[in-house]
Motif scaffolding. Structure first.
Motif, short mmCIF file in Angstrom:
data_model
loop_
_atom_site.label_atom_id
_atom_site.label_comp_id
_atom_site.label_asym_id
_atom_site.label_seq_id
_atom_site.Cartn_x
_atom_site.Cartn_y
_atom_site.Cartn_z
N SER A 108 8.03 -4.58 -2.46
CA SER A 108 6.66 -4.97 -2.83
C SER A 108 5.92 -3.85 -3.55
O SER A 108 4.70 -3.94 -3.73
N LEU A 109 6.67 -2.81 -3.95
CA LEU A 109 6.06 -1.66 -4.62
C LEU A 109 6.35 -1.76 -6.12
O LEU A 109 7.36 -1.25 -6.60
N LYS A 167 0.77 0.06 -3.28
CA LYS A 167 1.12 -0.60 -4.54
C LYS A 167 1.16 0.35 -5.74
O LYS A 167 1.70 -0.01 -6.79
N GLY A 226 4.83 -0.96 2.41
CA GLY A 226 4.84 -1.89 1.30
C GLY A 226 3.45 -2.17 0.73
O GLY A 226 3.33 -2.87 -0.29
N ARG A 283 12.40 -4.52 3.80
CA ARG A 283 12.28 -5.33 2.58
C ARG A 283 10.94 -5.12 1.89
O ARG A 283 10.79 -5.40 0.70
N GLU A 284 9.96 -4.64 2.65
CA GLU A 284 8.64 -4.42 2.08
C GLU A 284 8.65 -3.41 0.94
O GLU A 284 7.72 -3.37 0.12
N LEU A 285 9.70 -2.58 0.85
CA LEU A 285 9.79 -1.64 -0.27
C LEU A 285 9.88 -2.38 -1.61
O LEU A 285 9.51 -1.83 -2.65
#
Length: 330
Positions: free
Chosen positions: A171-172, A149, A146, A167-169
């Protein structure tokens, strides 16, 4: 009075200036040279016979290593692309790659890499394309992914990844294509993915995922750019909510081989770009609105393996939709 350069002296000056700025004469950053030579020394990478010499960007009469693209930054050359695919590389994902901090494209697809993606992957802040499909990679996707960026294309399909989709995906912010099909993911798709403003293609087919479409699209204004949604061959339940019609850019909806039930809402026939609709092998029932049969763009709709009313007919000729990297890579 200013002194003028004579013509011969001026020519010498220009030649010297050009040579000093010739990228061929620039040194490759030691960090990148060390990282790629570490990879080169690995037993599983000895199949890359074209990696000759010590400098991956080329040294004197030697060309750059195959699959290595370099760019000039100031007085140095740095590695910006590493594309080594379909050459039967074996062994773990090379952690040394994460020292190539100027990478924009990393492509190792169709090899035999094993083990996890190292958490150090989050160091590659400039990475735009990460293609690891068709390997034997395992374990969970590290949350550090994530941190990428700048990432626009993420291909992790056809591996042995497990655990939940991180869930960090979500954040892209630049992510456009997310391919996670044919792994061993469990749990639910994070609805936070719906906040990705540029996401066009989401494929999580052939995993062990559960949940409902209603949960996936519960965030208002979700998936504003989504064109292709592949949920096939999982364990999704529940019905198809009418709110799915709010995804007005949707072209492909692939729901085959799940445990979904209920009726197909007529509102879906109002999705203006809908082209492929796969409903087969679920537990759907009732009738299908005439709007689907009058839709100007709908080429294929498949319904077999359900409990629709007698007389409901498919549209088009059934075929499996497959996509390749060439469809999305830029």
């Amino acid at each position: 009075m200013a002194r003028r350069l004579s013509l011969p002296a001026f020519c010498v000056f220009i030649i010297c200036f050009s040579l000093l700025n010739d990228p061929v004469l620039c040194k490759t950053l030691k960090r990148d040279v060390k990282a790629l030579n570490e990879i080169k020394a690995s037993l599983g990478w000895r199949v890359v016979y074209s990696w000759v010499g010590d400098d991956p960007c080329g040294d004197g009469d030697l060309p750059p290593w195959s699959g290595v693209t370099c760019s000039t930054q100031g007085d140095y050359r740095v590695v910006t692309k590493l594309e080594v695919y379909a050459v039967s590389i074996v062994g773990p994902f090379p952690t040394a790659v994460t020292n190539l901090l100027d990478l924009t494209r990393l492509d190792f697809h169709n090899n035999k890499l094993t083990g996890p993606i190292p958490p150090q992957i989050g160091r590659l802040k400039r990475l735009q394309i990460l293609n690891l499909r068709w390997n034997k990679l395992q374990d969970v996707i590290p949350p550090e992914i994530g941190e990428l960026k700048s990432l626009t294309h993420l291909y992790l399909s056809f591996n042995n990844f497990k655990g939940e989709i991180p869930r960090e995906l979500a954040s892209l912010p630049e992510l456009r294509y997310l391919h996670l099909q044919e792994n061993r993911f469990i749990g639910r798709i994070p609805p936070e993915l719906g906040t990705l403003q540029h996401l066009r293609h989401l494929d999580v087919g052939k995993n062990h995922l559960v949940g409902t479409i209603r949960e996936l699209i519960r965030i208002d204004g979700c998936f504003p750019s989504l064109r292709n949604l592949y949920l096939n061959d999982n364990y999704f339940t529940g019905g198809v909510p009418a709110q799915l019609a709010n995804l007005t850019n949707l072209e492909i909806l692939y729901l085959s081989h799940n445990k979904m039930s209920g009726i197909i809402p007529a509102e879906l026939a109002r999705i203006p770009r809908l082209t492929y609709l796969f409903l087969d092998y679920n537990q759907f029932s009732g009738r299908i609105s005439d709007g689907f049969y009058k839709h100007p763009l709908l080429k294929e709709m498949f319904i077999e393996g359900n409990a629709f009313r007698q007389g409901v007919k498919p549209i088009g000729f059934h075929k499996v939709l497959e996509v390749s990297d060439a469809d999305f890579l830029v």
